[in-house]
Design a protein around this motif. Structure first.
Motif, PDB file in Angstrom:
ATOM      1  N   LEU A  71       0.990  -0.774  -0.154  1.00 38.40           N
ATOM      2  CA  LEU A  71      -0.375  -0.295   0.265  1.00 38.40           C
ATOM      3  C   LEU A  71       0.613   1.622  -0.035  1.00 38.40           C
ATOM      4  O   LEU A  71       0.786   1.985  -1.114  1.00 38.40           O
ATOM      5  N   ALA A  72       2.343   0.787   0.904  1.00 40.00           N
ATOM      6  CA  ALA A  72       2.906   2.765   0.831  1.00 40.00           C
ATOM      7  C   ALA A  72       3.653   2.399  -0.780  1.00 40.00           C
ATOM      8  O   ALA A  72       3.714   4.047  -0.944  1.00 40.00           O
ATOM      9  N   GLU A 118       6.976   7.725   8.563  1.00 32.59           N
ATOM     10  CA  GLU A 118       6.086   6.896   7.737  1.00 32.59           C
ATOM     11  C   GLU A 118       6.161   5.157   7.740  1.00 32.59           C
ATOM     12  O   GLU A 118       4.123   4.792   7.828  1.00 32.59           O
ATOM     13  N   VAL A 119       6.383   5.267   6.806  1.00 30.20           N
ATOM     14  CA  VAL A 119       7.063   3.402   6.650  1.00 30.20           C
ATOM     15  C   VAL A 119       6.181   2.884   8.371  1.00 30.20           C
ATOM     16  O   VAL A 119       5.184   2.179   8.250  1.00 30.20           O
ATOM     17  N   THR A 134       2.140   2.547  -3.612  1.00 29.62           N
ATOM     18  CA  THR A 134       0.720   2.919  -4.007  1.00 29.62           C
ATOM     19  C   THR A 134       1.175   4.062  -4.431  1.00 29.62           C
ATOM     20  O   THR A 134       0.302   4.906  -4.715  1.00 29.62           O
ATOM     21  N   ALA A 135       1.485   4.727  -3.222  1.00 25.54           N
ATOM     22  CA  ALA A 135       1.336   6.371  -2.551  1.00 25.54           C
ATOM     23  C   ALA A 135       2.307   6.618  -3.033  1.00 25.54           C
ATOM     24  O   ALA A 135       2.482   7.865  -3.149  1.00 25.54           O
ATOM     25  N   ALA A 136       3.415   6.102  -2.230  1.00 21.09           N
ATOM     26  CA  ALA A 136       5.112   7.193  -3.242  1.00 21.09           C
ATOM     27  C   ALA A 136       5.579   5.971  -3.433  1.00 21.09           C
ATOM     28  O   ALA A 136       6.481   5.028  -2.805  1.00 21.09           O
ATOM     29  N   LYS A 137       6.628   6.239  -3.980  1.00 18.10           N
ATOM     30  CA  LYS A 137       7.800   5.475  -5.084  1.00 18.10           C
ATOM     31  C   LYS A 137       8.818   5.269  -4.030  1.00 18.10           C
ATOM     32  O   LYS A 137       9.621   3.825  -3.907  1.00 18.10           O
ATOM     33  N   ASN A 138       9.123   5.806  -2.944  1.00 21.67           N
ATOM     34  CA  ASN A 138      10.129   5.957  -1.837  1.00 21.67           C
ATOM     35  C   ASN A 138       9.715   7.290  -1.080  1.00 21.67           C
ATOM     36  O   ASN A 138      10.185   7.383  -0.414  1.00 21.67           O
ATOM     37  N   PRO A 139       8.670   5.711  -0.435  1.00 16.63           N
ATOM     38  CA  PRO A 139       7.887   6.697   1.045  1.00 16.63           C
ATOM     39  C   PRO A 139       9.138   6.888   2.123  1.00 16.63           C
ATOM     40  O   PRO A 139      10.035   5.991   2.524  1.00 16.63           O
ATOM     41  N   SER A 140       8.903   7.778   2.675  1.00 17.96           N
ATOM     42  CA  SER A 140       9.281   7.929   3.873  1.00 17.96           C
ATOM     43  C   SER A 140       9.983   6.983   4.704  1.00 17.96           C
ATOM     44  O   SER A 140       8.264   6.555   5.084  1.00 17.96           O
TER      45      SER A 140
END
Lengths: 400, 400
Positions: free
Chosen positions: A52-53, A64-65, A55-61
């Motif tokens: 899911l992460a 926040e992960v 889908t929100a961002a290519k390189n999620p923070s």
């Protein structure tokens, strides 16, 4: 008596499985034990949240992960506490923060710095079962952090260390085997294994326990029991060396698949290019292993090392750049390699283990590509095609 | 300028919708605003988690229900912060605890006691967007608590009160209407409405805002803007009375369906049985409304009151027990009733609103069963069959 029980994701994959472990916890509590339970997220929850992460961002923070994936264990602890309460067992759930698990500042793979056990002890003293979320803690900024792979085991062992009690890890296998039974069906389950041997086996590819949690157990003298969550049969104790342990020359055999082997030939004797290469690999977070260097007839040096298949793309890019200024060097990259390691504290006192393995491989026409040794282990890289045979002949010879 | 923006579950139901709101937040921040965003759980997440809890226990511990359902908002805030970060907007997510939202001790429907705004202000001052989990907080024992229905609105308004700024609530409707457009398609959207009118309408059945959050807004003088999360059109301001507001006699019309009406006849004049009945109903958490009592010809009294259809089973049980010692009393329970309320601050200064409604109903042969009044509203119970017609004639007459 206090005990920390840990149940992994497959043991809490659904409510019926949780009810099964709740019954076990109840039985233990009725015998007068004070129980802390550490649980992972249900089944594949963590992977689903990571998807899911993505889908929100290519390189999620990473901060926040951690905020996101820590919800997985939070759902598990709440469900298990509900089930226990409904069975008449007083229980409370604690997040990593509520259980006082202080970690380093880093996100997604931090370490436990300390545990303030006050809140957990208060609940235990009031007769409640404490259900703690594994894998998670908080850092000095009050942010939620996670411990990376095998993190729930680390939570359980660290809590046991702080509480001065033993730790029982329940999983989907009945215990620790000398060889992975999927590779060698006749494998024997071990009754006990030392912390050191377990760590070495884990480092070398055995997946049952993460080396980090075994390290904490060894440091604080925590006895770990590894057993099946759903079958009633004897498991394996991980503890300090007993008499039985010392008599074995080899305790186990580990296999790590998906290895890449890189061989560089005609490197200059000057070590600068090699230093530059490994610095760059470290910077790209490519883990290298089994580094071997030999002088070549031509006067230069030959160097080989292994890496994980998943890093192939980045590895090739780094090699291309780093070797571009060294025109005579040849680069060879071999896939379909696996690493076979034999582990045993007994190697220290019994010579000849390496010799026996060399002889076994030779008799069976299996050529190894590299060999490296540590105080209690010997590792070989071999062609994937020989895997089944190599595992079998060594397991038979050492009665694993 | 600081602003608190709140997005409900349907506005954050999936990642594409979150990206849409992230773009709006970015645009606002680029205009120099300090933004706090309050979000609910994605779509139906909370209901799904509650269903999961029901599979674990028939009567799950409320402490553990809060532990579980609070994960819904935690996932939303992490995702939205990831999306904002990826868009180049510095953002951090905060759970209710991290945002300093201290609540009462109760679980599943507690109240906010205070907010320690320090951590949120620190992030705002450093130029970050702060994404706060709605609906949740922590109590003095450090347990996770939730605020019940409409809790995310309450979080947003309370944060705005503490930050001394306005609050914008984005939802799936374009604003507040005088009448629900699903009941009366020609309904006008209101440009503004007073806190008092909004509270009254919400109490009387309008579902856009919970009365509790409007109450906080009124107490702290927080201006609320309610608008569409996904369409660009003017919404409705909820604030103190302006000149326009005072000129209207009726601001809105609310409808509450699924009402039960109980009528008890031949009760003794002694109030003890009535007191006992209402005490018992309160104990069983059955909300009663529109209580009316009249003397009967026979010398006893007649009493009627309304309740929610969902409480019918328990209500019948209580009535049976409480009335068992009063043999002369007749109990009548009517279903298929709805409550229609007209609301307006202007009623205070303009007489004749009640008279006009009575006349409209009479002219159209609609008989009401009960009528109750408050300072700024009049409520009627009517037969469900008259719903469409009654709403239409009143909405037309008062140009709602």
């Amino acid at each position: 008596m206090r005990t920390v029980l840990k149940f992994g994701g497959s043991s809490v994959a659904d409510v019926p499985k949780m009810k099964e472990i709740a019954r076990k916890i109840k039985a233990r509590q009725e015998q007068g034990e004070s129980i802390v339970v550490v649980v992972s997220a249900m089944g594949k929850t963590t992977s689903q949240l990571l998807e899911l992460a993505q889908t929100a961002a290519k390189n999620p923070s990473k901060r926040e992960v951690d905020m996101m994936i820590s919800t997985g264990e939070q759902v598990s602890i709440a469900l298990l506490a509900m089930i226990l309460n409904e069975m008449g067992v007083e229980a409370v759930s604690f997040t990593g923060f509520q259980a006082g698990i202080l970690t380093g500042g880093m996100h997604t793979k931090t370490k436990i710095l300390d545990i303030d056990i006050t809140a957990v002890e208060k609940q235990l003293n009031e007769g409640r079962v404490v259900v703690v979320a594994g894998f998670q803690g908080y850092n000095e900024e009050g942010e939620i952090t996670t411990l990376g792979r095998g993190g729930s085991d680390t939570t359980a062992v660290a809590l046991a260390a702080k509480l001065g009690c033993r730790c029982e890890i329940y999983t989907d296998v009945p215990g620790i085997y000398g060889v992975d039974p999927r590779l060698y069906p006749k494998a024997h389950q071990l009754q006990e294994i030392t912390w050191e041997e377990m760590k070495e086996m884990a480092f070398l590819g055995a997946k049952v326990m993460e080396p980090r949690s075994v390290d904490i157990a060894q440091h604080y003298g925590v006895e770990i029991y590894v057993g099946s969550a759903h079958e009633d049969c004897a498991g394996t104790y991980i503890r300090k060396a007993g008499i039985n342990v010392e008599q074995r020359s080899i305790t186990g055999l580990s296999v790590a698949d998906n290895i890449l082997m890189v061989t560089l030939r005609n490197l200059p004797e000057d070590t600068a290019p090699i230093a530059s290469l490994f610095t760059r690999l470290a910077k790209e977070e490519i883990n290298v292993d089994m580094i071997a260097q030999i002088p070549m007839e031509s006067g230069g040096v030959g160097l080989s090392f292994t890496a994980q298949a998943q890093d192939q793309g980045m590895l090739e890019e780094v090699l291309k750049e780093e070797m571009s200024t060294l025109p005579g060097v040849t680069v060879e990259l071999e896939k379909n390699i696996f690493k076979l390691s034999v582990v045993g504290s007994g190697m220290r006192t019994q010579s000849g283990v390496a010799a026996k393995v060399f002889q076994l491989l030779s008799e069976n026409d299996i050529r190894f590509k590299q060999v490296t040794t540590s105080e209690i282990s010997i590792s070989y890289t071999l062609d994937q095609a020989h895997k089944e045979k190599a595992v079998r002949i060594i397991a038979e010879a050492f009665e694993l």
